[in-house]
Design a protein around this motif. Structure first.
Motif: not given
Ligand SMILES: Cc1cc2nc3c(=O)[nH]c(=O)nc-3n(C[C@H](O)[C@H](O)[C@H](O)COP(=O)(O)OP(=O)(O)OC[C@H]3O[C@@H](n4cnc5c(N)ncnc54)[C@H](O)[C@@H]3O)c2cc1C
Length: 675
Positions: A40-42, A66-70, A92-94, A142-144, A146-148, A381-383
């Motif tokens: 898995p490339i991500g 293990g930390t949730t920003v609020t 702290i999530r715990a 399940d973390f997705a 929309g907190d941010g 986009e993330c990178v």
């Molecule tokens: C099954 C699957 C396969 C995919 N495959 C591809 C692919 O092949 N190529 C591609 O380009 N895209 C792919 N995507 C989309 C891509 O993986 C996501 O869009 C990308 O991972 C988003 O990265 P992110 O860092 O923005 O957020 P995420 O990867 O969602 O990470 C967000 C992090 O923030 C943490 N977080 C959230 N709220 C809080 C808070 N309040 N406090 C602290 N931490 C918090 C979460 O726990 C999580 O660790 C895929 C998505 C899925 C679901």
């Protein structure tokens, strides 16, 4: 960034895939590992970067899991209304039961909390923007939730494209647990390798390589619900050739480890597993093979056939796939420097500004992908924006020139290109805005209004130089923008501007110019003299300083109106004569027209053309003293200032006109004097 990940971190992005909606193979993936398991490339990117931090930067970077920003910690400058972030509140999530919160102060916060694809709450983000999707399963973690987005919104950040939520057409239905609302994703490369989709009648109904939105809609419109669920589903069929192209070993993972594929020895076996009539299945496969021969499937418009299929094939894999919430195109609005934006009232000098010290990258942001993200573009986009956010956050406390401004008249400064905007609709036909990063994210240029800059760079062994008036304001932080014509009339420097890409460096320095002072509660001053009326004489692209001064003046008027101690101002303070050879040479025309229609009592311009087109109703020929008397402040008075910019010959003729009309030399300024 693909190059950066491969070269700096040895991430093997060596496999190129053709995914849905692509016109060519363009998504980089990693090959299966040495055991043939999918990579898995991500996950691979994250793990590599995490290992790098642990091994190389552990004394500089602390990773807290293990930390949730609020909440974002924010203060507002009561004078300017500018918001500034200074840290976060977290739990702290715990300890979540204890509701105890802690704070962490920071120079910058970069939000990377992902999307809201898994928000199933009744009053959450998904139910607000896309209630119609609440019943769909999701491939998101399940973390997705929309907190941010919510934390940004709480402090006034702008949200964009929030209703644009992507369904991925192929979430696997696990026959052992079909009602599970979270689905394992059937990667797009499965269809990219030639898998076909059929409905319960055994018919194809869509180009499998069309956009995700189209394929999802195809399934919803043409397929039946999976028994015991509300999910419409299609059968995904892979023959041996397709399996080979995708990677047999990788498929074993989905088949043997996850149990998501059934094995069918031949077409008859597929018919008995799926319940599709065998005759229809045979017809479907024969038609597909014919379409491949002809290079087009007339029914679905498919033109790319990654692998061949025949009714005589054996050893198929089949899976049940259903449209699932996969990605949120909407989120926090960021600019090209990954700075989170807020809307500001008053549109003279832009409708947005950044929230200081707050950045965002990844799925928490919106507006990067339009209505429908293409496969592979999210990690890209993330990178891309993750790197930019990191660089700009690291450059926040750049001290050099922080107070005095970073552009000097005595020396050249290196600046890197942030972005190029096509501004045809905003400023006029054939215009581009080039925005450069100042070295510090909160640095200002140190320029005065009316002052111009020089840029230079080497191209094919030749040093090219150009002069511009910034289109950004002296108060803007971390950025300077110039407006230019991208054709030969923009001068030799255009060759260089067309060549450079975001991240390229050029040299820039402050030049002379008017150097106007805009002082709240006092007025506008030049060389100590209060100016109440401007007369602009512009030739060709020489209009750009007038545009800058006019926008700044109108902004001053707006602020003055709202001020507790307003100064007296005069109506009709900005008047322009704008001369050009032909209509096409009236640069930034749209911007001037917009100013005139938005501020009819304050801004007027009169264009003159030497070679007017048919039906031209404005001025014709050269600018004469009569034009000046009719359209600019006249008779002379000591609260007037004439600004002249254009070709040198134009400027010297205008100076002569003004002299013979009785304006003293202190009342006008010609730009060529300072070049
Ligand atoms: C099954 C699957 C396969 C995919 N495959 C591809 C692919 O092949 N190529 C591609 O380009 N895209 C792919 N995507 C989309 C891509 O993986 C996501 O869009 C990308 O991972 C988003 O990265 P992110 O860092 O923005 O957020 P995420 O990867 O969602 O990470 C967000 C992090 O923030 C943490 N977080 C959230 N709220 C809080 C808070 N309040 N406090 C602290 N931490 C918090 C979460 O726990 C999580 O660790 C895929 C998505 C899925 C679901």
């Amino acid at each position: 960034v693909v190059h950066w990940l491969m070269k700096k971190f040895n991430i093997p992005l060596t496999v190129l895939s053709h995914l849905g909606g692509h016109s060519a193979k363009r998504t980089h993936r990693a090959p299966p590992d040495e055991h043939g398991n999918p990579v898995p490339i991500g996950f691979l990117i994250m793990k590599t970067l995490k290992d790098y931090i642990d091994s190389t930067l552990s004394n500089q970077i602390t990773v807290r899991t293990g930390t949730t920003v609020t909440r974002l910690l924010q203060r507002t400058d009561f004078r300017t209304g500018v918001k500034c972030i200074y840290g976060v509140e977290y739990r702290i999530r715990a300890d979540s039961a204890s509701k105890e919160k802690e704070t962490l102060e920071a120079d910058a916060v970069i939000l990377t909390t992902g999307g809201f694809g898994c928000d199933r709450t009744n009053n959450g983000v998904m139910s607000k923007y896309r209630p119609d999707l609440l019943g769909f399963p999701t491939t998101c973690g399940d973390f997705a939730v929309g907190d941010g987005v919510l934390m940004g919104q709480e402090i006034g950040a702008e949200l964009v494209d929030m209703d644009k939520v992507q369904l991925h057409p192929t979430g696997f239905i696990d026959p052992k647990n079909p009602g599970n609302p979270t689905k394992f994703l059937a990667p797009e490369a499965i269809r990219g390798s030639g898998a076909i989709l059929v409905n319960q009648k055994g018919e194809r109904f869509v180009n499998e390589l069309d956009l995700r939105s189209v394929v999802s809609k195809g399934i919803i419109d043409n397929c039946a619900e999976y028994e015991g669920t509300n999910s419409k589903f299609a059968w995904c069929i892979m023959n041996k050739a397709t399996q080979f192209l995708f990677g047999d070993k990788v498929l074993d993972f989905y088949k043997d480890r996850l149990g998501l594929f059934s094995v069918a020895t031949d077409l008859a076996d597929i018919a008995s597993i799926t319940g599709c009539p065998l005759n229809t299945l045979m017809k479907t496969i024969n038609e597909y093979a014919d379409a491949e021969q002809q290079g087009i499937c007339k029914k679905t418009r498919k033109v790319v056939f990654p692998s061949s299929i025949s009714v005589n094939d054996r050893e198929f894999l089949i899976a049940r796939v259903t449209p699932s919430i996969h990605y949120c195109m909407g989120g926090l609005n960021i600019n090209a420097a990954a700075e989170v934006q807020e809307i500001i009232p008053g549109k003279v000098v832009g409708s947005h500004r950044h929230i200081r010290r707050l950045f965002a990258a990844g799925e928490v942001t919106g507006g990067v992908h339009g209505n429908n993200r293409l496969g592979g573009n999210s990690l890209l986009e993330c990178v891309v924006f993750g790197r930019i956010a990191g660089f700009r956050a690291a450059a926040l406390n750049q001290r050099e020139g922080f107070d005095s401004g970073c552009l000097k008249e005595e020396e050249w400064t290196l600046v890197d290109l942030r972005e190029v905007r096509n501004t045809d609709d905003k400023y006029g036909r054939n215009t581009r805005e080039y925005r450069f990063n100042l070295n510090g994210s909160l640095q200002k240029t140190g320029l005065k209004v009316g002052q111009f800059i020089a840029i230079r760079g080497e191209m094919d062994g030749e040093m090219l130089t150009g002069y511009y008036s910034p289109i950004t304001r002296p108060d803007d932080e971390g950025v300077i923008g110039i407006l230019c014509r991208p054709d030969y009339k923009g001068g030799p420097i255009v060759k260089l501007l067309q060549y450079i890409r975001p991240g390229s460096y050029i040299e820039m320095k402050a030049m002379g110019g008017l150097k106007l002072e805009f002082l709240p509660s006092q007025g506008v001053f030049w060389k100590g003299r209060r100016i109440r009326k401007f007369g602009f004489l512009a030739g060709g692209t020489g209009v750009s300083p007038m545009l800058q001064i006019s926008r700044e003046y109108l902004n001053f008027l707006n602020m003055n109106k709202a001020s507790k101690e307003p100064v007296d101002v005069q109506p009709n303070a900005l008047n322009m004569l704008y001369a050009a050879e032909e209509e096409n040479d009236l640069a930034f025309l749209k911007a001037l027209e917009n100013l005139e229609s938005d501020y009819p009592l304050d801004f007027k311009f009169y264009p003159l053309l030497n070679q007017p087109p048919m039906g031209w109703t404005e001025g014709i020929g050269f600018v004469t003293e009569t034009h000046i008397k009719a359209h600019l402040p006249y008779p002379p008075c000591d609260d007037q200032l004439f600004v002249i910019c254009g070709p040198q010959i134009f400027e010297s003729i205008m100076c002569k006109h003004l002299q013979s009309l009785g304006y003293s030399q202190e009342w006008y300024y010609a730009y060529s004097k300072d070049v």
